[in-house]
Write an enzyme that holds these catalytic residues in place. Structure first.
Site, PDB file in Angstrom:
ATOM      1  CD  GLU A 299      -0.082   1.111   3.124  1.00 15.57           C
ATOM      2  OE1 GLU A 299      -0.556   2.038   2.874  1.00 15.57           O
ATOM      3  OE2 GLU A 299       0.814   1.005   4.004  1.00 15.57           O
TER       4      GLU A 299
ATOM      5  CE  LYS B 258       4.651   0.553   2.138  1.00 15.67           C
ATOM      6  NZ  LYS B 258       3.959   1.901   2.147  1.00 15.67           N
TER       7      LYS B 258
ATOM      8  CB  CYS C   4       5.378   3.741   6.311  1.00  9.78           C
ATOM      9  SG  CYS C   4       3.888   2.766   6.122  1.00  9.78           S
TER      10      CYS C   4
ATOM     11  CD  GLN D  63      12.319   5.462  13.448  1.00  3.18           C
ATOM     12  OE1 GLN D  63      12.394   6.406  13.675  1.00  3.18           O
ATOM     13  NE2 GLN D  63      12.808   4.769  14.653  1.00  3.18           N
TER      14      GLN D  63
END
Length: 464
Positions: free
Chosen positions: A163, A222, A278, A280
């Site tokens: 996502e 991603k 997300c 880090q």
């Protein structure tokens, strides 16, 4: 291509909830079941009062209002959800490990593994399994390992569908995504599975924006996207420190370089530091993967992005202490905002947590106001760090429901989240009730510095 009549999503969190709601909205012929073992969370999703949804996201309650009870359902019966589904999305939490090998960098896959074992145990026929959590590379492989070795003898096709949602704009991002990425095996059955998932998205996303890749590329895309974005924020924040020491203005620099078409204007907003679930986590994951392949220099390069982010938060807290005559002992510091950014109630890795922690080290009294974050979440965030005794935290940190109460008799005011409402406050009223000198530390550069200075505030910005 297989026909999908029933989708199950395991995990009713920030990814699963909004994603499935939009899939249900755009595919009214498909029954979508979101299952989660957290009974309270499912109860909140099913609450008649849509303002009680567990996630605050603009536009979400309207989508849920239209789909819930029609073809979108929330349940704690995970086994039933798995059995009924043609396609299963796994959307559970993958926090950074807090123990053992890879501690502080690798992602903890225990929830993913539990899901895979449960699917293997209860499935009564072939399934397409889609990994939808923010996941490290090689997760699909772990899923495939567990599922292909199950006694059941059924065929499980594993897809990676990362996502790319930004919290606060998740519904807009889902309605009109830049791209949808689907990774899977380049086998006939793998291709069929990819086409099946593509068809669900193509109900509303143009075909050319649905990209199919192999699993490794999908998973690494991603991590790479988030690492690049995090790197941009750390880069502009590195310059903000230099700007504060010189006559430069970080916003002017961001505007100047943002007009360079090779660079572009997005993610050049300097602030007290990036947060969220997300950036880090994904950068640390990249560091861990690079290290595991012996690529030390690559690992150190990406690790520096995180280190600079930590430095920015520490620097902000230090400035508050320095401008408070080098001591905040028993002084009241008002925090405006606790969420990691506006338009969300998510606080994961929020800069506010670390700034507060640093000030608690100096025995400050912290009073927090955030329009969407409940008090218990603030305490949970601080306790999770394990740096202060829970009793001490509850003694020194107070959460209020009124910004004017938060700022009354404060020694300093710190803006930690860029909520729009902060700009609209009656700052004359706030000035009258704060202790003088009235210091405002704008960690998001959202307030009108000139107007506040005319009232009598000393305003300290990031990078100015």
């Amino acid at each position: 291509m297989k026909e999908v009549k029933n989708i199950c999503c395991i995990g009713a969190g920030y990814v699963g909830g909004p994603t499935m709601a939009v899939i249900a909205l755009k595919n009214p012929h498909i029954k979508v079941n979101i299952v989660d073992i957290n009974e309270q969370r499912i109860a909140d999703w099913n609450d008649a009062d849509l303002d009680k949804l567990p996630i605050y996201e603009p536009g979400l309650k309207e989508v849920v209002a239209e789909t819930r009870g029609r073809n979108l359902f929330f349940s704690t019966n995970v086994d039933q959800g798995i059995q009924d589904a043609d396609m299963i999305f796994i959307s559970v939490n993958t926090p950074t490990k807090t123990y053992g090998k890879g501690k502080g960098q690798a992602a903890d896959l225990k929830y993913i593994e539990l899901c895979a074992r449960q699917i293997a145990r209860v499935a009564k026929r072939d399934k397409i399994v889609v990994e939808k959590s923010t996941l490290p590379v090689r997760t699909a492989e772990a899923l495939k390992d567990i599922l292909s070795n199950s006694e059941s003898g059924f065929n499980f096709e594993i897809l990676s569908n990362p996502e790319f949602l930004a919290e606060g704009t998740a519904i807009d991002d889902l309605m009109a995504p830049d791209r949808v990425l689907i990774g899977g095996d380049d086998t006939p059955s793998g291709q069929e599975a990819k086409d099946t998932l593509s068809a669900i998205y193509e109900a509303w996303v143009p075909k050319e924006q649905v990209l199919q890749t192999n699993v490794w590329s999908s998973e690494l895309s991603k991590l790479t996207a988030n690492a690049f974005l995090a790197q941009r924020i750390s880069s502009i924040n590195a310059m903000s420190a230099l700007c504060e020491e010189t006559e430069a203005d970080v916003d002017e620099i961001a505007r100047a370089i943002g007009m360079d078409s090779r660079i572009g204007p997005k993610f050049l907003k300097s602030s007290v530091g990036f947060g969220g679930s997300c950036f880090q986590k994904d950068v640390l994951n990249l560091v861990y993967i690079a290290k595991s392949y012996g690529l030390t220099e690559v690992a150190e390069y990406w690790d520096q992005v995180i280190q600079l982010n930590d430095y920015q938060k520490r620097r902000f807290a230090d400035k508050i202490i320095k401008k408070s005559y080098n001591t905040v002992n028993d002084k009241k510091i008002a925090f405006l905002g606790w969420a990691f950014k506006k338009d969300t109630n998510d606080t994961r890795e929020s800069a506010a947590i670390y700034v507060a922690d640093h000030l608690l080290d100096e025995n400050a009294q912290v009073v927090v106001y955030d329009p969407k974050v409940p008090a218990e979440q603030v305490y949970a965030d601080l306790e999770y760090l394990n740096t202060h005794d829970p009793e001490e935290i509850r003694k020194r940190v107070k959460i209020v429901n009124d910004p004017y109460e938060a700022t009354s008799e404060a020694h300093a005011i710190a803006v930690l989240t860029e909520w729009d409402e902060f700009k609209e406050y009656d700052w004359n009223k706030i000035f009258a009730s704060t202790l003088k000198p009235a210091n405002v530390f704008d960690g998001r550069n959202i307030l009108d510095k000139k107007a506040l200075e005319e009232i009598g505030f000393n305003v300290y910005n990031i990078g100015k």
